[in-house]
Motif scaffolding. Structure first.
Motif, PDB file in Angstrom:
ATOM      1  N   ARG A 175       1.502  -5.752 -31.283  1.00 10.98           N
ATOM      2  CA  ARG A 175       0.526  -5.036 -30.444  1.00 10.98           C
ATOM      3  C   ARG A 175      -0.031  -3.818 -31.180  1.00 10.98           C
ATOM      4  NH1 ARG A 175       4.356  -6.449 -26.412  1.00 10.98           N
ATOM      5  NH2 ARG A 175       5.351  -4.384 -26.524  1.00 10.98           N
ATOM      6  N   MET A 176       0.812  -3.167 -31.950  1.00 12.95           N
ATOM      7  CA  MET A 176       0.338  -2.031 -32.742  1.00 12.95           C
ATOM      8  C   MET A 176      -0.674  -2.491 -33.784  1.00 12.95           C
ATOM      9  SD  MET A 176       2.545   0.568 -35.145  1.00 12.95           S
ATOM     10  CE  MET A 176       3.471   1.233 -33.770  1.00 12.95           C
ATOM     11  N   ARG A 177      -0.404  -3.625 -34.407  1.00 14.31           N
ATOM     12  CA  ARG A 177      -1.305  -4.173 -35.423  1.00 14.31           C
ATOM     13  C   ARG A 177      -2.678  -4.469 -34.850  1.00 14.31           C
ATOM     14  NH1 ARG A 177      -2.168  -9.673 -37.037  1.00 14.31           N
ATOM     15  NH2 ARG A 177      -2.851  -9.828 -39.202  1.00 14.31           N
ATOM     16  N   LYS A 178      -2.716  -4.897 -33.594  1.00  8.84           N
ATOM     17  CA  LYS A 178      -3.990  -5.253 -32.947  1.00  8.84           C
ATOM     18  C   LYS A 178      -4.563  -4.112 -32.114  1.00  8.84           C
ATOM     19  CE  LYS A 178      -2.536 -10.089 -32.713  1.00  8.84           C
ATOM     20  NZ  LYS A 178      -2.199 -11.231 -31.815  1.00  8.84           N
ATOM     21  N   ASP A 179      -3.966  -2.919 -32.230  1.00 12.24           N
ATOM     22  CA  ASP A 179      -4.427  -1.750 -31.487  1.00 12.24           C
ATOM     23  C   ASP A 179      -4.390  -2.007 -29.989  1.00 12.24           C
ATOM     24  OD1 ASP A 179      -5.273   0.826 -31.141  1.00 12.24           O
ATOM     25  OD2 ASP A 179      -7.395   0.375 -31.390  1.00 12.24           O
ATOM     26  N   ARG A 180      -3.300  -2.576 -29.524  1.00 11.30           N
ATOM     27  CA  ARG A 180      -3.157  -2.904 -28.116  1.00 11.30           C
ATOM     28  C   ARG A 180      -1.849  -2.337 -27.543  1.00 11.30           C
ATOM     29  NH1 ARG A 180      -4.970  -9.309 -28.409  1.00 11.30           N
ATOM     30  NH2 ARG A 180      -7.140  -8.940 -29.032  1.00 11.30           N
ATOM     31  N   LEU A 181      -1.460  -1.168 -28.012  1.00  6.40           N
ATOM     32  CA  LEU A 181      -0.236  -0.563 -27.519  1.00  6.40           C
ATOM     33  C   LEU A 181      -0.372  -0.202 -26.041  1.00  6.40           C
ATOM     34  CD1 LEU A 181       0.853   1.849 -30.410  1.00  6.40           C
ATOM     35  CD2 LEU A 181       1.977  -0.256 -29.690  1.00  6.40           C
ATOM     36  N   THR A 182       0.653  -0.489 -25.284  1.00 13.44           N
ATOM     37  CA  THR A 182       0.670  -0.140 -23.875  1.00 13.44           C
ATOM     38  C   THR A 182       1.264   1.253 -23.699  1.00 13.44           C
ATOM     39  OG1 THR A 182       2.883  -1.066 -23.534  1.00 13.44           O
ATOM     40  CG2 THR A 182       1.003  -2.576 -23.311  1.00 13.44           C
ATOM     41  N   PHE A 183       1.183   1.763 -22.479  1.00 13.86           N
ATOM     42  CA  PHE A 183       1.786   3.066 -22.187  1.00 13.86           C
ATOM     43  C   PHE A 183       3.283   3.012 -22.445  1.00 13.86           C
ATOM     44  CE2 PHE A 183       4.067   5.794 -19.200  1.00 13.86           C
ATOM     45  CZ  PHE A 183       3.537   7.037 -19.537  1.00 13.86           C
ATOM     46  N   GLU A 184       3.908   1.906 -22.069  1.00 14.93           N
ATOM     47  CA  GLU A 184       5.344   1.758 -22.300  1.00 14.93           C
ATOM     48  C   GLU A 184       5.669   1.747 -23.783  1.00 14.93           C
ATOM     49  OE1 GLU A 184       3.536  -0.054 -20.310  1.00 14.93           O
ATOM     50  OE2 GLU A 184       4.290   0.517 -18.317  1.00 14.93           O
ATOM     51  N   ASP A 185       4.803   1.103 -24.595  1.00 14.56           N
ATOM     52  CA  ASP A 185       5.022   1.092 -26.043  1.00 14.56           C
ATOM     53  C   ASP A 185       4.997   2.509 -26.610  1.00 14.56           C
ATOM     54  OD1 ASP A 185       5.190  -1.664 -26.062  1.00 14.56           O
ATOM     55  OD2 ASP A 185       3.047  -1.938 -26.484  1.00 14.56           O
ATOM     56  N   ARG A 186       3.983   3.275 -26.234  1.00 15.90           N
ATOM     57  CA  ARG A 186       3.859   4.641 -26.744  1.00 15.90           C
ATOM     58  C   ARG A 186       5.031   5.502 -26.286  1.00 15.90           C
ATOM     59  NH1 ARG A 186      -1.318   5.105 -28.762  1.00 15.90           N
ATOM     60  NH2 ARG A 186      -2.755   3.469 -28.083  1.00 15.90           N
ATOM     61  N   HIS A 187       5.459   5.297 -25.072  1.00 17.55           N
ATOM     62  CA  HIS A 187       6.603   6.048 -24.556  1.00 17.55           C
ATOM     63  C   HIS A 187       7.869   5.703 -25.349  1.00 17.55           C
ATOM     64  CE1 HIS A 187       9.968   6.950 -21.782  1.00 17.55           C
ATOM     65  NE2 HIS A 187       9.212   7.986 -21.427  1.00 17.55           N
ATOM     66  N   ALA A 188       8.072   4.401 -25.618  1.00 17.70           N
ATOM     67  CA  ALA A 188       9.249   3.983 -26.383  1.00 17.70           C
ATOM     68  C   ALA A 188       9.222   4.549 -27.798  1.00 17.70           C
ATOM     69  CB  ALA A 188       9.333   2.456 -26.414  1.00 17.70           C
ATOM     70  N   LEU A 189       8.059   4.522 -28.434  1.00 22.97           N
ATOM     71  CA  LEU A 189       7.952   5.038 -29.797  1.00 22.97           C
ATOM     72  C   LEU A 189       8.171   6.542 -29.839  1.00 22.97           C
ATOM     73  CD1 LEU A 189       4.868   2.989 -31.050  1.00 22.97           C
ATOM     74  CD2 LEU A 189       7.232   2.752 -31.825  1.00 22.97           C
ATOM     75  N   SER A 190       7.615   7.261 -28.899  1.00 17.25           N
ATOM     76  CA  SER A 190       7.746   8.718 -28.907  1.00 17.25           C
ATOM     77  C   SER A 190       9.187   9.158 -28.652  1.00 17.25           C
ATOM     78  CB  SER A 190       6.823   9.335 -27.847  1.00 17.25           C
ATOM     79  OG  SER A 190       7.210   8.931 -26.537  1.00 17.25           O
ATOM     80  N   HIS A 191       9.968   8.345 -27.954  1.00 13.69           N
ATOM     81  CA  HIS A 191      11.351   8.707 -27.667  1.00 13.69           C
ATOM     82  C   HIS A 191      12.315   8.225 -28.747  1.00 13.69           C
ATOM     83  CE1 HIS A 191       9.764   9.750 -23.745  1.00 13.69           C
ATOM     84  NE2 HIS A 191      10.925  10.287 -23.434  1.00 13.69           N
ATOM     85  N   HIS A 192      11.776   7.651 -29.823  1.00  9.09           N
ATOM     86  CA  HIS A 192      12.624   7.272 -30.948  1.00  9.09           C
ATOM     87  C   HIS A 192      12.522   8.269 -32.089  1.00  9.09           C
ATOM     88  CE1 HIS A 192      13.243   3.408 -28.981  1.00  9.09           C
ATOM     89  NE2 HIS A 192      14.175   3.163 -29.869  1.00  9.09           N
ATOM     90  N   THR A 193      11.827   9.373 -31.868  1.00 13.57           N
ATOM     91  CA  THR A 193      11.718  10.395 -32.906  1.00 13.57           C
ATOM     92  C   THR A 193      12.969  11.259 -32.911  1.00 13.57           C
ATOM     93  OG1 THR A 193      10.603  11.882 -31.357  1.00 13.57           O
ATOM     94  CG2 THR A 193       9.217  10.463 -32.726  1.00 13.57           C
ATOM     95  N   VAL A 194      13.292  11.819 -34.068  1.00 16.67           N
ATOM     96  CA  VAL A 194      14.453  12.705 -34.216  1.00 16.67           C
ATOM     97  C   VAL A 194      13.994  13.963 -34.960  1.00 16.67           C
ATOM     98  CG1 VAL A 194      16.365  11.083 -34.056  1.00 16.67           C
ATOM     99  CG2 VAL A 194      15.098  11.237 -36.176  1.00 16.67           C
ATOM    100  N   PRO A 195      13.221  14.816 -34.284  1.00 16.54           N
ATOM    101  CA  PRO A 195      12.607  15.952 -34.977  1.00 16.54           C
ATOM    102  C   PRO A 195      13.587  16.945 -35.560  1.00 16.54           C
ATOM    103  CG  PRO A 195      12.416  16.183 -32.598  1.00 16.54           C
ATOM    104  CD  PRO A 195      12.945  14.798 -32.853  1.00 16.54           C
TER     105      PRO A 195
END
Length: 395
Positions: free
Chosen positions: A290-310
Motif C-alpha cells: 500500500r505504501m508503494r502505491k501511495d494508498r496508506l490508510t489511517f491505520e497504516d500511518r498510525h501503526a508506522l508512527s508508533h514504531h518509532t523509537v526517538p
C-alpha cells in the motif's frame, strides 16, 4: 558471531564482503553509504552521479504513484503497436540442463527468456528480480548464448555482477547525448572495443531500468542497430529489461523508458513478480504494498508512527547523501572504546580496472563492538544465512 573476511573481488563473488557502513552504529540503515567515493568510481567507469541512487536500497518501499499510473497507461497503449518484430533465432535448450528452483511467477519469466523473447521483468522490492535475472543468465549461458549484464550505473550493476551500459557501449555522457545520433555511432565505431562488444552479444540485460531515461534508451537502440547493421530493435539482440518504475527515476528525466520509441518496437512480454520473499509477515507485506502505491490508510500511518523509537541512542539514521552517512559512521566508530583494527583487502592479481566501482573498501577499519553489514550474497545456509544486507557485530 559474524566471521569477517578481508578478501574482495569485483570479478567473482567473494566468500564474504563486509563494509564499515552505518552498521558501525547499533542499527545501520539499509541504505547506501560513501557517496563521495562512489562518485569518483562512477566517473571512472562511466555513469551518472551516484547521488541519484545512494538511497536505492533505503527506498525500496518508496513510491511514485505517477510513474505507476503512467506506466500502466503506456503499457496499455502498446497493445495496438505495429506487427511484431522478428525475434532473433535461439538455439534449442541443452539437454540435461536443470532449471533452478523458482516460484510460479519467476518460472514464467525464466521460460520466456529461455525461449528467446524480449521481456520486461518487474515487481516490488523483495520479489526476487535479481535472483530471477541470475537464473535467466545461467540458463542462457548454458545454451551457449553470450549475455551482457548491464545497468544505468556500475554501482547498480553490481547486484547482477554486471557493468554500466555506458561502459559496454564505450560511451561518455557527452557523446551519448550528442545532438546528432550519427556522431554517437561514430564515436562507438572509433573505439577499439565498442563494436566488438555489441557484435558479440546475443542477449542484453538492463537492470534497474527505471534509472534509464527514455531518450538515452532510444540512443542505445540506434547505436546498436547501426553498429550491428541490423534494423531490428537493438540490432536483433534479445533484450531483457528489469526494474520497478515505482522506485527511483532517472537523475535528469526527459521521459520514462517505457515512453521511448524502442520500447513498443521491442514487443516486450511483461512479467510481474508478485510473491514477496523478503518479509514473512503478511501484514507487513500488505502495508509495504500500500505504501508503494501511495494508498496508506489511517491505520497504516498510525501503526508506522508508533514504531518509532526517538530516544533510542542506537537507532538507525537515513541520510540523503552518503557523505553524511560517512560522517555519522566515523563519529560512531570514534565513540567506541578500544583500538582500531585495520584490515586490508587481499585482491587477486589482474587488471586494476576490474576493481573500479567495487563496493568493498580497500581498507576496512573496525573496533570490537562495531556493527557491520554484508554487501554480497554468501549463499544459503541452514543455520546462519548471510546475504546482501545481513548485519552483525564484531566480537
Amino acid at each position: 558471531r559474524l566471521v569477517l573476511s578481508s578478501q574482495r573481488s569485483c570479478a567473482t563473488p567473494v566468500p564474504l564482503a563486509v563494509r564499515w557502513s552505518s552498521a558501525r552504529t547499533r542499527s545501520p540503515p539499509s541504505g547506501m553509504f560513501r557517496c563521495g567515493e562512489r562518485e569518483r568510481r562512477e566517473r571512472e567507469v562511466g555513469g551518472s552521479c551516484p547521488r541519484s541512487h545512494c538511497s536505492l536500497r533505503a527506498s525500496q518501499a518508496a513510491e511514485s504513484s505517477h510513474a505507476s499510473s503512467a506506466f500502466g497507461a503506456a503499457h496499455q497503449s502498446q497493445q495496438a503497436t505495429p506487427p511484431p518484430q522478428q525475434q532473433p533465432q535461439q538455439p534449442p535448450p541443452q539437454q540435461g540442463a536443470q532449471p533452478p528452483q523458482l516460484d510460479p511467477d519467476q518460472r514464467k519469466a525464466y521460460d520466456a527468456a529461455i525461449r528467446g523473447e524480449n521481456l520486461f521483468l518487474t515487481g516490488s522490492a523483495g520479489v526476487g528480480k535479481s535472483e530471477t535475472t541470475r537464473a535467466i543468465v545461467a540458463g542462457l549461458e548454458a545454451q551457449g548464448r553470450r549475455v551482457a549484464k548491464t545497468s544505468q550505473s556500475a554501482i547498480a550493476a553490481t547486484h547482477i555482477d554486471g557493468r554500466s551500459i555506458m561502459s559496454l557501449f564505450r560511451l561518455i555522457p557527452q557523446m551519448l547525448r550528442a545532438r546528432n545520433p550519427d556522431a554517437t555511432v561514430g564515436h562507438v565505431m572509433g573505439t577499439r572495443q565498442g563494436p566488438n562488444n555489441l557484435r558479440g552479444i546475443d542477449t542484453l540485460i538492463i537492470d534497474e531500468i527505471s534509472l534509464l531515461d527514455g531518450e538515452d534508451l532510444d540512443r542505445y537502440d540506434y547505436v546498436a542497430r547501426n553498429v550491428r547493421e541490423d534494423e531490428r530493435p537493438f540490432g536483433g539482440m534479445q533484450v531483457i529489461l528489469v526494474g520497478d518504475f515505482s522506485q527511483l527515476p532517472p537523475v535528469k528525466m526527459k521521459k520514462w523508458a517505457f515512453n521511448s520509441d524502442c520500447w513498443a518496437a521491442m514487443r516486450l512480454s511483461m512479467h510481474e513478480l508478485t510473491i514477496v520473499h523478503r518479509q514473512d509477515n503478511p501484514e507487513d507485506v500488505e502495508l509495504l504494498q500500500r505504501m508503494r502505491k501511495d494508498r496508506l490508510t489511517f491505520e497504516d500511518r498510525h501503526a508506522l508512527s508508533h514504531h518509532t523509537v526517538p530516544h533510542d541512542p542506537h537507532r538507525s539514521f537515513l541520510f540523503p547523501c552518503c557523505e553524511d552517512a560517512e560522517r555519522e559512521n566515523l563519529d560512531r566508530l570514534d565513540r567506541l572504546p578500544g583500538l582500531v583494527h585495520d584490515i586490508f583487502a587481499r585482491d587477486d592479481p589482474g587488471d586494476a580496472r576490474m576493481y573500479k566501482g567495487c563496493m568493498a573498501d580497500k581498507l576496512l577499519q573496525l573496533k570490537e563492538g562495531a556493527e557491520v553489514i554484508c554487501i554480497k550474497n554468501v549463499g544459503p545456509d541452514d543455520e546462519v544465512p548471510i546475504v546482501n544486507g545481513s548485519r552483525g557485530v564484531v566480537v
